[in-house]
Design an enzyme around this catalytic site. Structure first.
Site, PDB file in Angstrom:
ATOM      1  N   GLY A  69      -2.010  -8.981  -8.984  1.00 61.01           N
ATOM      2  CA  GLY A  69      -3.192  -8.222  -8.574  1.00 61.01           C
ATOM      3  C   GLY A  69      -3.480  -8.423  -7.099  1.00 61.01           C
ATOM      4  O   GLY A  69      -4.272  -9.304  -6.723  1.00 61.01           O
ATOM      5  N   SER A  96      -3.037  -5.366  -4.181  1.00 64.88           N
ATOM      6  CA  SER A  96      -3.556  -4.162  -3.506  1.00 64.88           C
ATOM      7  C   SER A  96      -4.839  -3.657  -4.146  1.00 64.88           C
ATOM      8  O   SER A  96      -5.033  -3.744  -5.358  1.00 64.88           O
ATOM      9  CB  SER A  96      -2.504  -3.047  -3.554  1.00 64.88           C
ATOM     10  OG  SER A  96      -1.341  -3.422  -2.853  1.00 64.88           O
ATOM     11  N   GLU A 100       8.936 -12.281  -2.820  1.00 68.22           N
ATOM     12  CA  GLU A 100       8.994 -10.869  -3.202  1.00 68.22           C
ATOM     13  C   GLU A 100       9.806 -10.041  -2.226  1.00 68.22           C
ATOM     14  O   GLU A 100      10.438  -9.051  -2.618  1.00 68.22           O
ATOM     15  CB  GLU A 100       7.572 -10.308  -3.293  1.00 68.22           C
ATOM     16  CG  GLU A 100       7.518  -8.826  -3.629  1.00 68.22           C
ATOM     17  CD  GLU A 100       6.102  -8.300  -3.758  1.00 68.22           C
ATOM     18  OE1 GLU A 100       5.950  -7.074  -3.825  1.00 68.22           O
ATOM     19  OE2 GLU A 100       5.157  -9.105  -3.779  1.00 68.22           O
ATOM     20  N   GLU A 119       4.223  -1.265   8.733  1.00 69.14           N
ATOM     21  CA  GLU A 119       3.293  -1.716   9.773  1.00 69.14           C
ATOM     22  C   GLU A 119       2.920  -3.178   9.566  1.00 69.14           C
ATOM     23  O   GLU A 119       2.877  -3.975  10.522  1.00 69.14           O
ATOM     24  CB  GLU A 119       2.043  -0.836   9.770  1.00 69.14           C
ATOM     25  CG  GLU A 119       2.266   0.598  10.231  1.00 69.14           C
ATOM     26  CD  GLU A 119       2.913   1.480   9.170  1.00 69.14           C
ATOM     27  OE1 GLU A 119       3.317   2.611   9.495  1.00 69.14           O
ATOM     28  OE2 GLU A 119       3.019   1.037   7.995  1.00 69.14           O
TER      29      GLU A 119
END
Length: 379
Positions: A131, A133, A248, A366
Site C-alpha cells: 500500500g 501510491s 522492487e 522523474e
C-alpha cells in the site's frame, strides 16, 4: 558513475541443477498457460503454480529455515527468478510476498509477525500487497495522506491507496501511513501490516485497457488494528520503504516483461534478414541489462543499499521493455496480420497496450532520475 561489477553466482553444478529444476516444473505445468500471459507474467497469478513452487523450495529461498525458508544464496534465488520469467511462468500470486514483504519482515518485523506470515509465504500460499501510491500523490510517497491514529488498543486507519497490485487476492497489506498528525513529507510515516479481511477495508478492481485485472484501489474506513501491526519503528516508514523499493526496482522483472515477445519474434520471423539486425540489437541490450541487474542483486546480497544502481536498472530496463514492442511493430512487414491468432500477433497487441504502464510501477522516470541525480551528486 556507479560501479556495476559482475559478481559470480554459486558453483556451476548448483546453477545447472537449479535451472534444470525450474525447467522441469515449467514443462510439467505450462500446458494450460496462455501464450500472451507469458509477457509480463509476474503480474499473472496462478495460486496452484505458486503452491507448487513452494513445495519445491523455490519461494522464500533465502529466508531462515525456522520461518519456512531454505537458507539458500540470494544469487541462487536470482537464477530461479530469471528462469521463471524467461519462461513466462505465472508467479504473480506469491511475487510481492517473496520479493518485498518477507524480506522486510526479516529485517524490521517482530518475531510474532515473522512466525505468523513467513511460513505461509514460503509455502507459496500466503500473498501480500504493498500500500504505497495514493490518489493525488502517485510516485511521490512523501505525499502520503492515509492516516493511522494511535489508540489505547492499537491504530485506526483511514485513507485510500491506488494501483495496488494483487490486493484482490492478498491476505495482508503492508501500508505506508502517516502516524504523526501534522507531519510533513518524509517525517511521521510508518508501516503497518494489516490482514485484508479486517473490517473496514474495501477493495475495488481497476481493469486495464487489455481487460486484465491486477491493479486495485483500497479504501480504509476506521480500520482498527493492534499495536503489533506496526512494522519497524514508529516514524521510520520512509527509511524502511526506500530500502524496500531497492528490492522492487532491481530484479530481472525490470527487463524481462517483454521477453516473451522477443522469443515469439525469433520463432516466427527469425529467418527474415530484415528482422535479424533487430533481434541482435535487442539481445545485446538484454544481456547488458542482465549484467547490471545481477550486479545490483549481488550488492543487495552483500548487505549494501544500492538505491542508485537499482533506480538505474529500473529506468533503463523499463525503457527497454517499452521499446521492444514498438521496435518489433516497426520491423514487421506490411503483410503481417496483427489481428491473427499467432503468439507473436497476440502478444504484440497486448504489450502495445500495456507497456506504457511499465515506467509507472515502482516509481516514475522523474522520481527515479531524481534519485539517480542526488546519488551521483548532480544536484
Amino acid at each position: 558513475m556507479q560501479s556495476f561489477a559482475i559478481h559470480p553466482f554459486s558453483t556451476p553444478g548448483t546453477v545447472s541443477d537449479l535451472r534444470a529444476q525450474v525447467r522441469r516444473i515449467v514443462s510439467e505445468c505450462e500446458a494450460g498457460w496462455d501464450a500472451a500471459d507469458r509477457a509480463n507474467s509476474w503480474s499473472v497469478a496462478d495460486p496452484a503454480f505458486s503452491a507448487r513452487l513452494g513445495d519445491e523450495g523455490l519461494v522464500g529461498m533465502i529466508w531462515p529455515k525456522r520461518y519456512g525458508g531454505h537458507d539458500r544464496d540470494p544469487l541462487e534465488r536470482y537464477i530461479v527468478l530469471e528462469e521463471l520469467l524467461a519462461a513466462g511462468a505465472p508467479v504473480g500470486a506469491h511475487w510481492i510476498a517473496d520479493r518485498q514483504t518477507g524480506p522486510l519482515l526479516l529485517r524490521y518485523g517482530t518475531e510474532e509477525q515473522r512466525e505468523k506470515y513467513l511460513p505461509g509465504m514460503a509455502a507459496g500460499k500466503t500473498y501480500a500487497c504493498i500500500g504505497l501510491s495514493e490518489p493525488g500523490a502517485g510516485s511521490d510517497l512523501a505525499g502520503v495522506k492515509t492516516t493511522a491514529r494511535k489508540t489505547d488498543t492499537g491504530w485506526v486507519i483511514n485513507g485510500q491507496k491506488v494501483w495496488t497490485t494483487g490486493a484482490h487476492i492478498a491476505h495482508a497489506i503492508l501500508a505506508l501511513v502517516r502516524t504523526e498528525p501534522g507531519s510533513e513529507r518524509q517525517a511521521g510515516l510508518s508501516q503497518l501490516l494489516v490482514d485484508m479481511d479486517t473490517p473496514g477495508i474495501t477493495v475495488r478492481p481497476i481493469i486495464n485497457l487489455a481487460g486484465q485485472h491486477d491493479f486495485n484501489e483500497i479504501f480504509f474506513e476506521d480500520v482498527e488494528v493492534p499495536h503489533g501491526a506496526l512494522v519497524g519503528g514508529e516514524g521510520n516508514g520512509w527509511k524502511q520503504v526506500t530500502a524496500e523499493l531497492a528490492l522492487e526496482r532491481s530484479g530481472p522483472e525490470r527487463y524481462l516483461s517483454s521477453f516473451a515477445l522477443l522469443r515469439y519474434l525469433i520463432a516466427e520471423q527469425g529467418g527474415d534478414p530484415a528482422v535479424q539486425p533487430l533481434i541482435g540489437r535487442l539481445t545485446a541490450e538484454l544481456w547488458t541489462l542482465r549484467q547490471m541487474s545481477m550486479s545490483t542483486a549481488a550488492k543487495l546480497a552483500g548487505g549494501e543499499d544500492p538505491a542508485v544502481e537499482a533506480a538505474i536498472v529500473k529506468d533503463l530496463g523499463n525503457s527497454y521493455e517499452q521499446d521492444v514492442p514498438l521496435a518489433i511493430q516497426a520491423v514487421l512487414t506490411a503483410d503481417f496480420d496483427t489481428r491473427s491468432d499467432s503468439d507473436l500477433a497476440r502478444t504484440l497487441s497486448l504489450l502495445l497496450q500495456t507497456a506504457p504502464s511499465f515506467s509507472l510501477r515502482g516509481g516514475t522516470r522523474e522520481i527515479l532520475r531524481g534519485i539517480i541525480a542526488r546519488g551521483l551528486g548532480l544536484r
